[in-house]
Design an enzyme around this catalytic site. Structure first.
Site, mmCIF file in Angstrom:
data_model
loop_
_atom_site.group_PDB
_atom_site.id
_atom_site.type_symbol
_atom_site.label_atom_id
_atom_site.label_comp_id
_atom_site.label_asym_id
_atom_site.label_seq_id
_atom_site.Cartn_x
_atom_site.Cartn_y
_atom_site.Cartn_z
ATOM 1 N N ASP A 37 51.278 -17.787 -24.169
ATOM 2 C CA ASP A 37 51.991 -16.574 -24.565
ATOM 3 C C ASP A 37 51.041 -15.542 -25.167
ATOM 4 O O ASP A 37 51.163 -14.346 -24.910
ATOM 5 C CB ASP A 37 53.080 -16.901 -25.592
ATOM 6 N N LEU A 95 85.057 -13.880 -4.762
ATOM 7 C CA LEU A 95 85.187 -15.156 -4.066
ATOM 8 C C LEU A 95 86.584 -15.710 -4.265
ATOM 9 O O LEU A 95 87.178 -15.545 -5.321
ATOM 10 C CB LEU A 95 84.177 -16.164 -4.636
ATOM 11 N N LYS A 153 77.821 -21.612 -9.983
ATOM 12 C CA LYS A 153 78.537 -20.345 -10.161
ATOM 13 C C LYS A 153 78.262 -19.890 -11.589
ATOM 14 O O LYS A 153 78.815 -20.422 -12.549
ATOM 15 C CB LYS A 153 80.031 -20.506 -9.924
HETATM 16 S S1 IVH Z 1 78.254 -15.115 -4.015
HETATM 17 C C1 IVH Z 1 80.793 -12.231 -1.336
HETATM 18 N N1 IVH Z 1 77.112 -16.851 -5.578
HETATM 19 O O1 IVH Z 1 81.126 -14.840 -8.843
HETATM 20 C C2 IVH Z 1 80.751 -12.918 -2.634
HETATM 21 N N2 IVH Z 1 78.620 -15.309 -6.552
HETATM 22 O O2 IVH Z 1 84.007 -14.269 -7.756
HETATM 23 C C3 IVH Z 1 79.395 -12.979 -3.157
HETATM 24 N N3 IVH Z 1 78.882 -15.533 -8.964
HETATM 25 O O3 IVH Z 1 81.225 -11.402 -8.633
HETATM 26 C C4 IVH Z 1 79.302 -13.788 -4.350
HETATM 27 N N4 IVH Z 1 77.491 -17.205 -9.213
HETATM 28 O O4 IVH Z 1 79.185 -12.323 -9.776
HETATM 29 C C5 IVH Z 1 77.969 -15.824 -5.494
HETATM 30 N N5 IVH Z 1 76.010 -18.453 -6.842
HETATM 31 C C6 IVH Z 1 76.851 -17.421 -6.762
HETATM 32 C C7 IVH Z 1 77.501 -16.892 -7.893
HETATM 33 C C8 IVH Z 1 78.397 -15.838 -7.749
HETATM 34 C C9 IVH Z 1 78.306 -16.376 -9.824
HETATM 35 C C10 IVH Z 1 79.874 -14.499 -9.315
HETATM 36 C C11 IVH Z 1 79.574 -13.152 -8.733
HETATM 37 C C12 IVH Z 1 80.865 -12.644 -8.144
HETATM 38 C C13 IVH Z 1 81.841 -13.682 -8.557
HETATM 39 C C14 IVH Z 1 82.761 -13.929 -7.387
#
Ligand code: IVH
Length: 671
Positions: free
Chosen positions: A31, A81, A114
């Site tokens: 660091d 999603l 997620k």
């Molecule tokens: S893919 C077309 N991958 O979940 C959809 N989303 O309900 C693209 N999120 O607003 C989303 N982890 O902010 C994707 N590994 C992940 C994710 C993720 C968190 C959030 C994202 C989105 C929400 C969807």
């Protein structure tokens, strides 16, 4: 070495070490060595301010505050999603995917964490970070570039040159450790504590002073791309995309994995759930994506989410706490619903003090009583609910709850609707609670957006008898003098309020329809209705058949709208609003039907117009412009530099047009 060369070298070197630290978890220097390089660059830039670039690591400490954020229009919608709860819903998703692809073979899925944070769109032009924007409503977000630059995991310059525009999407999160420390500091300084890391992170990103954002020590994880000019041809799947993003210098969690068959996915989800608490940040599930881009293209999208992905949400988190009292609310439509006043408890990532009891039928069925110790459940953004009592802990003398017979607000005798578990106050026009809720909804942000007309102000005006129904909002002007005599209502605030009311007269039709507060008509449905009927008149005359024919509107919603429109009282309200000068702005009508029923995708560089203009032309001709290619795409218009979308179109046999060919389709004189 010239100072210029030295600065360039230092920038590159600092970013390289940043990536080693944040992406690969394997720092090469200590660091303090890093600090020394950083200090050298800072001093060099102070001596030669012309050497200071936007992608300099020194910018990570923040810059002078902004006065406001600009809006940023996403070139490709940021969708959400669909959720699946438990293995059965996962299997149902797998069935839908197989049906969509016309196969019985096991599907290859890519699984990711997620992240429970804040979604972010990062635009790089020729490898340099130029815009960081929040999701907003999916179409437009806020440009928070100066804040994003302070997030250490966000590369300011990509490790490999990528020509053209690359939009990377991912999540901003605050590590649990950072969150705990932040709250300790807040407490020590007598400031408010944050309820969870997500709120702390999103609160930070909304700061106009990026120097304060830098102090919050946020992290970023990438999970996809939006608009992308130059994805290498070898990147044909989500897992290879993740590897490519990592090579570019984005933090990608190593949990991302490709698995074949839904059962392997279900096992994986279970494993992640049990490891959940040992992760350094909060997650609320696992995202499952069909791995192959070709298959993703075939599956396409619904209005709000991809059909090729799903969020497997973890079982709601539960906690025990004491139920101190059962109280009730009167809603916009007169429904009287019970809720629990709880001993505050931390559950599902937030502190919960109130929880819904749904309705009196459920309350009786679960035999929940005041004084009980109850299980409270909260999953993600879902409203906390009381699951049931812990009977072993029931205090002596606890009595079953007796539902009210009369409206707690206006005293009218309540009715129980046939076949419905709902107790309702039938006094729709006279019950102050209902009037209040209707007005609040109409004036709210997502509806007519009347600034200054919030819950408290409405309550005051209802009490004074100035507000009684929606049209009365537009007669408040007559009360100007009396308003000035009220406490906390100066000349300025009265003028502002009346101006805000006037301004709202020309809100768009979808907001107006949403504001009417028709049952089951949320903002999305209101938007669909406005697009379909285009004018308020058209909407007012809609028949059941026409309503049901609108995509995404089912019989239940169509019936509710039809009944609402037929009700004389509601007709009077709409007429009253029109008479008061409200003129909802009609949805723009197409001028032709050249592309009616057709979906076009633009990719690569266009010479004659911007992509936005091209898409507007398509819509004017009754068509749809989409961001990605699927088997539902009619034409792909490809210009120089077209990449994966062009390939996808070729694979799917979608007709490909050059810009000239597209131009030739348009009516003469369009340009
Ligand atoms: S893919 C077309 N991958 O979940 C959809 N989303 O309900 C693209 N999120 O607003 C989303 N982890 O902010 C994707 N590994 C992940 C994710 C993720 C968190 C959030 C994202 C989105 C929400 C969807």
């Amino acid at each position: 070495m010239t100072p210029e060369d030295r600065a360039a070298w230092l920038r590159k070197e600092l970013e390289r070490h940043n990536v080693l630290y944040y992406v690969h978890d394997s720092p090469e220097i200590s660091d303090s060595e890093w600090d020394a390089l950083f200090r050298e660059l800072k001093e060099l830039e102070e001596k030669h301010p012309e050497l200071r670039t936007a992608d300099s690591p020194t910018q990570r400490v923040g810059v002078a505050p902004l006065s406001k954020f600009e809006t940023h229009r996403h070139r490709i919608l940021m969708l959400s999603l669909d959720n699946a709860f438990g293995p059965d819903e996962m299997r149902a998703f797998d069935e839908r995917v197989k049906r969509g692809l016309g196969t019985t073979d096991d599907i290859e899925y890519e699984c990711e964490l997620k992240f429970d944070g804040l979604s972010m769109s990062l635009t790089y032009v020729d490898g340099v970070l130029t815009v960081g924007a929040t999701r907003g409503n999916g179409e437009t977000g806020e440009d928070v570039t100066t804040n994003v630059r302070t997030v250490r995991g966000v590369p300011l310059r990509l490790q490999e040159g990528v020509a053209g525009t690359l939009e990377v999407r991912g999540e901003i999160v605050m590590l649990k450790e950072v969150f705990a420390k932040l709250n300790e500091d807040q407490l020590a300084r007598g400031l408010k504590v944050f309820v969870n890391p997500r709120n702390a992170a999103s609160g930070a990103m909304r700061q106009l002073d990026s120097r304060l954002v830098a102090e919050r020590k946020l992290n970023f994880f990438a999970y996809g791309v939006g608009h992308a000019d130059g994805v290498p041809a070898t990147v044909q799947s989500q897992i290879s995309l993740m590897n490519w993003l990592k090579a570019l210098g984005f933090p990608v969690r190593q949990e991302a994995i490709a698995l074949t068959g839904v059962e392997a996915v279900i096992d994986y989800v279970e494993k992640v759930e049990s490891a959940r608490s040992s992760l350094p940040f909060q997650i609320d599930g696992v995202v499952i994506k069909v791995n192959s881009f070709e298959q993703q293209g075939e599956l396409g999208f619904t209005a709000r989410s991809p059909k090729w992905a799903i969020a497997s949400k973890f079982a709601a988190e539960q906690a025990f706490t004491k139920l101190n009292a059962i109280e009730c609310n009167v809603g916009r439509t007169g429904a009287v619903t019970p809720y629990a006043v709880l001993e505050p408890v931390y559950v599902g990532g937030a502190t919960v003090g109130l929880a819904t009891l749904h309705n009196y039928f459920e309350l009786a069925r679960k035999d929940i009583r005041e004084g009980d110790t109850v299980i409270v459940q909260r999953a993600g953004d879902v409203i906390p609910e009381v699951v049931g009592p812990d009977l072993a802990k029931r205090p002596q003398g606890a009595m079953p709850h007796v539902p009210p017979t009369h409206c707690p607000v206006c005293g009218t005798e309540l009715v129980r609707e046939e076949g419905m578990a709902v107790l309702r106050c039938p006094n729709t026009r006279g019950c102050p609670a209902q009037v209040q809720r209707k007005l609040e909804h109409f004036a709210s942000r997502g509806a007519m957006d009347i600034e200054g007309l919030g819950e408290k102000q409405i309550a005051r005006f209802v009490e004074l008898g100035w507000l009684s129904d929606l049209p009365s909002i537009y007669h408040l002007r007559d009360k100007r003098d009396e308003m000035l005599a009220l406490e906390r209502m100066g000349e300025q605030s009265v003028s502002n309020l009346l101006a805000a009311i006037d301004e709202s007269k020309v809100r768009s039709l979808d907001r107006f329809i949403y504001g009417l507060g028709i049952r089951f008509v949320g903002d999305r449905t209101a938007d669909d209705l406005a697009r379909e009927f285009r004018s308020l008149d058209g909407f007012r005359r809609a028949t059941y058949e026409e309503l049901e024919a609108v995509p995404d509107i089912g019989p239940r919603t169509a019936t509710a709208i039809e009944e609402w429109l037929l009700e004389e009282e509601n007709q009077k309200v709409v007429q009253g609003l029109l008479d008061a000068g409200v003129q909802p702005v009609e949805a723009e009508a197409p001028v032709g039907d050249l592309f009616a029923g057709k979906t076009l995708v633009f990719t690569g560089k266009l010479e004659k117009f911007s992509r936005e203009d091209a898409e507007a032309l398509v819509m004017k001709q009754g068509g749809k412009a989409a961001g990605s290619v699927s088997k539902n795409t009619t034409y792909v218009v490809a210009g120089p530099g077209a990449g994966s979308k062009l390939e996808k179109a070729q694979q799917l046999g979608v007709q490909i047009l050059t810009e000239e060919e597209f131009l030739a389709l348009l009516p003469a004189g369009t340009l």
